[in-house]
Design a protein around this motif. Sequence first.
Motif, PDB file in Angstrom:
ATOM      1  N   THR A  49       0.879  -1.392   0.034  1.00 35.32           N
ATOM      2  CA  THR A  49      -0.017   0.117  -0.229  1.00 35.32           C
ATOM      3  C   THR A  49       0.905   1.025   0.016  1.00 35.32           C
ATOM      4  N   ARG A  50       1.923   1.213   0.834  1.00 40.71           N
ATOM      5  CA  ARG A  50       2.750   2.205   0.912  1.00 40.71           C
ATOM      6  C   ARG A  50       3.409   2.672  -0.515  1.00 40.71           C
ATOM      7  N   GLU A  51       3.832   1.539  -1.181  1.00 43.52           N
ATOM      8  CA  GLU A  51       4.294   1.805  -2.465  1.00 43.52           C
ATOM      9  C   GLU A  51       3.428   2.190  -3.534  1.00 43.52           C
ATOM     10  N   GLY A  52       2.069   1.956  -3.395  1.00 40.36           N
ATOM     11  CA  GLY A  52       1.145   2.240  -4.207  1.00 40.36           C
ATOM     12  C   GLY A  52       0.546   3.708  -4.122  1.00 40.36           C
ATOM     13  N   TYR A  53       0.753   4.199  -2.953  1.00 36.02           N
ATOM     14  CA  TYR A  53       0.546   5.703  -2.343  1.00 36.02           C
ATOM     15  C   TYR A  53       1.676   6.193  -1.562  1.00 36.02           C
ATOM     16  N   PRO A  54       2.518   6.840  -2.577  1.00 40.67           N
ATOM     17  CA  PRO A  54       3.934   7.351  -2.081  1.00 40.67           C
ATOM     18  C   PRO A  54       3.589   8.470  -1.381  1.00 40.67           C
ATOM     19  N   GLY A  55       2.417   9.211  -1.437  1.00 41.54           N
ATOM     20  CA  GLY A  55       2.316  10.432  -0.590  1.00 41.54           C
ATOM     21  C   GLY A  55       1.580  10.101   0.709  1.00 41.54           C
ATOM     22  N   LEU A  56       1.286   8.953   1.135  1.00 41.90           N
ATOM     23  CA  LEU A  56       0.582   8.507   2.336  1.00 41.90           C
ATOM     24  C   LEU A  56       1.385   8.996   3.512  1.00 41.90           C
ATOM     25  N   PRO A  57       0.831   9.540   4.522  1.00 45.71           N
ATOM     26  CA  PRO A  57       1.721   9.946   5.474  1.00 45.71           C
ATOM     27  C   PRO A  57       2.319   8.886   6.437  1.00 45.71           C
ATOM     28  N   GLU A  58       3.077   9.211   7.146  1.00 44.60           N
ATOM     29  CA  GLU A  58       3.733   8.007   8.036  1.00 44.60           C
ATOM     30  C   GLU A  58       2.750   7.556   8.908  1.00 44.60           C
TER      31      GLU A  58
END
Length: 154
Positions: A49-58
């Motif tokens: 998911t993090r790779e698919g949404y690079p702008g996802l907050p930490e």
Amino acid sequence: MTGQAEKKLAFIREARQLLALFNDPAWATSAQKDDEAHVIDFADAIVDTREGYPGLPEVTAMSMVLGEGDKILAYTGNTPEAALRAKAIVGFVHSMPGLLAALEASVTFDQRVSELLDHNSKQLMENRALRETIRQLNARINWLLDRIPGVQPS
């Protein structure tokens, strides 16, 4: 339009918008694994998911669907759309009894309409046959009356 009908139409509009969040969903299950392996798979899914949404907050919230006793029925993720997906699933599940009742009523109504149409068609054919019999009998009566000297048909 009644307030209840307006609420139903508003729900339908919202449900159609929420359905767009589910692009070709499929039910799936993992292989049988112990809890540790499932946790590793879940961690891998979060990495994906993090790779698919690079702008996802930490720091994110994990959205899910809970059942009785706060048992987790489904995780919908930590993406911006995840909360809406969880809301949609809950809304769809809660609306199913009403939708099924309406569908059942519709089928029952359709069956009743069909039965009434069949009955009315039979009655119509019966009435046509009786009218034809009456017409033929009137023609015979008139023919016979024409044959009697001095009698005028009325």
